[in-house]
Design a protein around this motif. Structure first.
Motif: not given
Lengths: 873, 225
Positions: A340-364
């Motif tokens: 799941x984390x690898x997919x987020x990292x790869x999909x949101x490569x276009x916007x690292x700031x959003x990517x970081x936010x989504x990673x920290x929200x992942x537990x939800x």
């Protein structure tokens, strides 16, 4: 940092259009789509009924619009997939009032049928990630009893069938295997119930493929033990290995852990209407790879023209933390988090700031209790930490990102992406991410003496330097002071030097020196140079016998004299030097004059990168004149390296531009690097060679594109002509005769093809020269009397007993060990290119080693065979 | 992948306020641009520091790399005034910089990148009244990396300042003042003493490559707004 403030500029009337920020108008359809995509902004489960109503209330029904939105949701926000499955289930309910139209299929079914078309499109273009995520969705829907288990099994089997294709590429098989495996992990509970045999068969097929990849694994493990063929290593896991471990655990328990690894919100909803039979996924065939049948093959050897394929290796991810801190990816729940984390990292490569936010929200999006609550956040009373979970989020995220950064031979994205992503995470939550970063650095640093691969360690140094550059260069260096006792070439000391050198390049010498403890600043510590990295103009010294001569040349350059005037002056200088009474006979006057000219030119160009470019461009004729011979080319490289001996970054830049301006060729740089290395091969020398090989490869890419573009242009013209000709009554044009004809009348294409041929030759030359260099540097001395073997340890460091004794290694052993590491990297990273020329290259470099039982000769050959796909054990 | 979030590599509202190119053409140029405008640099940051960071977005094996860096200079003093242009060989590299580098620190300042229409003669100079960038005319804060309020500078930066002040004293303007950086590979043409190889065959190749030579007759200053 806000850039919005724009003080006082003159607004021109015609600029108004640009600056007016209009709210884009959204059609009702688009609004609905947005609502579907934004499902779960607060709480997905609670929002589902509302979203369902919103979809149903929308008239007229637009199934395609709904399914497109869900498709976007599934492929771009995979963490929401279980909730989209629940939405589909809700949409299967028939509204009470519409009982009259009993026969009409429920909306959910219509959407699902339309969704399938989208999946088929992803599959047709082999969009692997999207395909795999759609399979996740189908697997959830199977558990929700909306899709028949038999059709899901058939779908997964279509992917395992790929593994049996003749000559399937590693990359294709790996991606297909993951599609099947992940579908099975999620849909397993239903599939096992439907057919335990099919489940075993799917796992067996993936296992069988995985068993064929052992030698490839040996070459890309991040922790190097060349003497051992073991696939499992202590601190890293291979992707397919992990998925297989997880699957076996699941299969043994009848997939009991699936529910503990993935949310299944649909299980709390009413079952689908009894009269609606589960959807049968249509059967598919995974289409073959699009092989670009390169039109060039008519002109050149087929060997020269194959397209370059990357990501053809098993993927090892380093483990940094223990299983109680971050999940073990070999378990079902751990694999679910990792992927799941690898997919987020790869999909949101276009916007690292959003990517970081989504990673920290992942537990939800994972199950409650999987991750420790944020420190200080109110603990929800109903959430108990789950035994065996309760992981630390930030450590898990950083471990995953670093794992992806350090994948060998290359990461999927540029390393700077992962680096910037970590920076964003630190900015978002410094107090929780910072410590995870610090611990990771210490752990990686520790692994340097346990055989961390040289390329991984180079990337580690790069990350370290860029990261520190973003955070005030604050690192507690003094904890590494005791390591100054180690050999100078020990990987830890090499790392420190390199990290500091990279920091200085991003900042400046004094600034970085200030951050180091005194023990590291001393010249004996060999950690930071005493001087800032300046130029070294050897004729600057008035006592140098050629000081005056150099000044005269320098003055011409300063006065921007014409190139031919400088050439004339150099000729006269040569005559003077030759005629000088005290001229020692041994001195090569030509070489001296060249050196004076080159160093003076570099001196003019030493102020900045731009000054360098200006100096080179202004005096191109001069440079071409003095580098017309092979020794001239080697000398200009030597002169540049000597001039910039205190600044390796500049050596790299100068070499790059000398190649760019075609003063030297990539092969010259490779040859020079092997001839001038000190002892072993360091990351610096590797960077020079990589720069040269990449230049050669890049030129082939450009040339190929140009030919393709010209071909296309020509085809278009011909198509137009033919169309026009067809209308002519007396069109006698014979289509078959045209191509040969047009090649003659298309001089641009002829030139492009000629360039392509030359550049392919140069590429092959550069690769061949590198291989030869490595083989000479590493091969045993006794195999060939003329071979250069400056390092006697290349043979000994590769044995297990030597490795266990590495605490006693000195610089020479470490040098030899590093050289082996770079040879491995060369073979694996350039493997797609090397494969194209494997026969010729083998003959040139390895023929003489054939039959040798020397361990070094065997390791050289084995590495080569694995990299070129000739060893599939 | 642009449905859920906005990619960072979209052109922003940065523009060359004095370009004479119409909007459509500008968009065309930006969609192929290989040049970045870099802003909020320290006056002391060198081209080599910039090179080191931006080379991380280069793709040499795809025919890319850093073509050239053009340091923004104060029109009057010929010293760096806090911006530059980085030109790559490929558009993809410029986009990568927008995604990965823009908004991160260089020399301890958060820098900003924008796709640019491409360097044109004269744009290396500041457009502010004082010779520097317009933004520094209006700046109210104390910014040691951009010359403080006036002549102040921190101790560590004095030496850097001295070097910087001398470095570009020889900066020229007019045609050919800025190097091209080297163009695409060409078949060697006979003898190496071919005097026709002037200093800018690459520049010409360059113009045909992007296929645009915008008609910009009168003075074009540099500077974003």
């Amino acid at each position: 940092m806000s850039y919005e403030r724009r003080g006082g500029y003159r607004r021109r009337p015609r600029d108004d259009y640009d600056d007016r920020r209009r709210e884009p108008y959204e059609t009702p359809e688009e609004k609905l789509k947005t609502a579907i995509i934004k499902l779960g902004e607060v709480d997905a489960v609670e929002e589902l009924p509302r979203l369902q109503k919103q979809i149903r209330d929308f008239v007229p029904v637009n199934v395609a619009n709904i399914s497109e939105a869900i498709r976007t949701g599934v492929t771009e926000q995979p963490y929401k997939i279980p909730y989209y499955a629940a939405l589909i289930l809700l949409l299967h309910d028939r509204p009470e009032e519409s009982t009259s139209s009993e026969e009409a299929p429920p909306l959910g079914r219509l959407v699902l049928e339309d969704f399938w078309k989208g999946f088929q499109a992803y599959l047709d273009k082999l969009a692997w990630r999207e395909t795999r995520l759609c399979i996740h969705f189908f697997a959830h829907l199977t558990i929700a009893r909306l899709i028949s288990p038999e059709s899901l099994v058939a779908l997964l089997q279509a992917f395992t069938a790929v593994l049996d294709e003749f000559g399937v590429s590693h990359g294709r098989a790996k991606r297909a295997a993951l599609c099947a495996a992940e579908g099975l992990i999620i849909g397993g509970p239903s599939l096992k119930h439907y057919s335990a045999t099919s489940v075993t068969e799917i796992i067996g097929a993936i296992q069988a493929f995985n068993d064929t990849t052992n030698s490839a694994k040996w070459l890309v493990q991040p922790s190097v033990k060349v003497f051992s063929d073991a696939v499992a290593i202590e601190n890293a896991d291979e992707l397919l290995d992990t998925v297989l471990f997880a699957l076996k655990t699941l299969n043994d328990s009848n997939f009991a852990q699936t529910a503990e690894s993935f949310p299944q919100p649909y299980t709390n909803l009413p079952a689908p209407p009894a009269d609606v039979a589960p959807f049968n996924l249509p059967s598919v065939l995974v289409p073959p790879e699009i092989i670009e049948l390169d039109a060039l093959s008519t002109e050149a050897d087929a060997e020269d023209t194959a397209q370059v394929k990357k990501e053809e290796w098993p993927e090892y991810f380093l483990r940094i933390f223990d299983n109680d801190i971050s999940p073990d990816p070999n378990t079902p729940a751990g694999y679910a988090v990792r992927t799941a984390l690898l997919d987020i990292i790869s999909i949101f490569e276009v916007n690292r700031k959003e990517c970081a936010r989504l990673l920290l929200e992942y537990p939800k999006w994972n199950l409650p209790g999987a991750f420790k609550p944020k420190p200080g956040a109110p603990t929800p009373s109903d959430v108990e930490p789950v035994a065996g979970k309760d992981w630390q989020l930030e450590s898990t995220i950083i471990e995953t990102i670093l794992g992806a950064l350090l994948v060998l031979p290359e990461s999927s994205h540029k390393s700077v992406y992962y680096i910037s992503l970590i920076t964003e995470l630190c900015k978002l939550s410094p107090s929780t991410v910072g410590p995870a970063v610090g611990k990771s650095i210490r752990k990686l640093y520790g692994s340097l003496s346990e055989g961390l691969d040289v390329e991984a360690s180079r990337r580690f140094a790069e990350w370290f330097a860029v990261h520190m550059s973003n955070f005030g260069f604050q690192w507690v260096w003094k904890e590494w002071v005791p390591d100054l006792e180690l050999a100078v070439q020990h990987p830890r000391r090499t790392f420190m030097r390199r990290a500091i050198e990279f920091e200085i390049r991003l900042s400046y010498h004094e600034r970085i020196a200030k951050t180091l403890p005194e023990a590291m600043q001393s010249p004996n510590a060999h950690t930071i140079p005493e001087q800032a990295p300046g130029p070294n103009f050897e004729y600057d010294d008035p006592t140098n016998p050629h000081h005056d001569a150099a000044q005269s040349v320098l003055n011409l350059f300063r006065g921007r004299a014409k190139a031919e005037d400088v050439i004339a002056h150099l000729d006269s200088l040569k005559t003077t030097l030759e005629g000088a009474e005290d001229a020692p006979l041994s001195v090569n006057v030509d070489a001296t004059v060249r050196s004076i000219a080159l160093q003076s030119l570099l001196h003019i160009g030493s102020r900045s990168f731009s000054h360098l470019l200006n100096a080179i461009e202004r005096y191109l004729p001069l440079l071409r004149n003095i580098t017309s011979s092979t020794e001239g080319k080697a000398e200009i490289l030597s002169a540049s390296a000597a001039f910039w001996k205190g600044n390796r970054q500049m050596v790299g830049i100068v070499f790059d531009k000398l190649m760019q301006y075609q003063i030297v060729d990539p092969t010259d740089v490779v040859a020079w690097t092997f001839a001038n290395r000190a002892g072993g091969l360091d990351a610096f020398e590797w960077d020079l060679m990589r720069g040269a090989i990449d230049k050669a490869n890049g030129r082939v890419v450009i040339a190929r594109r140009r030919v393709a573009a010209l071909r296309k242009e020509e085809d278009d013209v011909r198509a137009r002509d033919n169309a026009a000709g067809a209308m002519d009554v007396d069109a006698e044009g014979d289509g078959a005769a045209k191509p040969a004809e047009s090649l003659v009348d298309n001089p641009a294409l002829a030139t492009a093809l000629k360039a392509f041929t030359s550049l392919t030759r140069e590429q092959k030359g550069a690769l061949s020269r590198t291989l030869e260099g490595f083989v000479n540097a590493l091969s045993p001395a006794d195999s060939d009397a003329s071979a250069v073997t400056p390092n006697a340890h290349t043979r000994t460091v590769i044995t297990e007993s030597a490795w266990l004794n590495r605490a006693n290694w000195d610089d020479e052993e470490w040098n030899a060990w590093q050289t082996w590491g770079w040879y491995r990297q060369f073979c694996r990273v350039y493997s797609p290119y090397l494969r194209n020329y494997s026969t010729t290259l083998y003959t040139v470099s390895f023929a003489r080693l054939e039959g040798s039982e020397n361990p070094a000769a065997e390791l050289l050959t084995k590495t080569w065979n694995v990299a070129t796909g000739q060893d599939l054990s | 992948m642009a449905h859920v979030v906005t990619p960072l590599d979209q052109p922003s509202n940065y523009k060359d306020s004095q370009t004479r190119v119409d909007r459509q053409k500008q968009n065309d140029l930006l969609s192929k641009s290989t040049t970045l405008y870099i802003g909020n640099l320290s006056f002391y940051t060198t081209e080599e520091q910039i090179y080191e960071l931006f080379t991380k977005c280069a793709s040499p094996d795809d025919g890319g790399g850093i073509k050239r860096i053009i340091m923004g200079l104060d029109r009057n003093t010929r010293t760096p005034c806090g911006f530059c242009f980085v030109e790559y060989y490929t558009h993809a590299e410029a986009l990568a910089s927008m995604r990965y580098v823009s908004g991160t620190k260089l020399d301890e300042r958060i820098i900003r990148c924008d796709l640019d229409l491409g360097y044109k003669e004269g744009r290396q100079f500041g457009r502010g009244k004082s010779g520097g960038q317009v933004r520094d005319e209006h700046r109210q804060d104390y910014d040691p990396g951009r010359g403080g309020w006036g002549a102040q500078a921190q101790r560590l930066e004095i030496e850097r300042r001295r070097e910087v002040e001398e470095r570009y004293a020889d900066a020229q303007d007019g045609p050919g003042a800025v190097a091209g950086g080297g163009g695409d590979w060409k078949e060697a043409e006979g003898a190496p003493t071919d005097k026709k190889r002037g200093r800018s065959p690459e520049d010409e190749g360059d113009n045909t490559r992007t296929g645009h030579r915008t008609r910009l007759d009168d003075e074009m200053e540099a500077e974003r707004m």
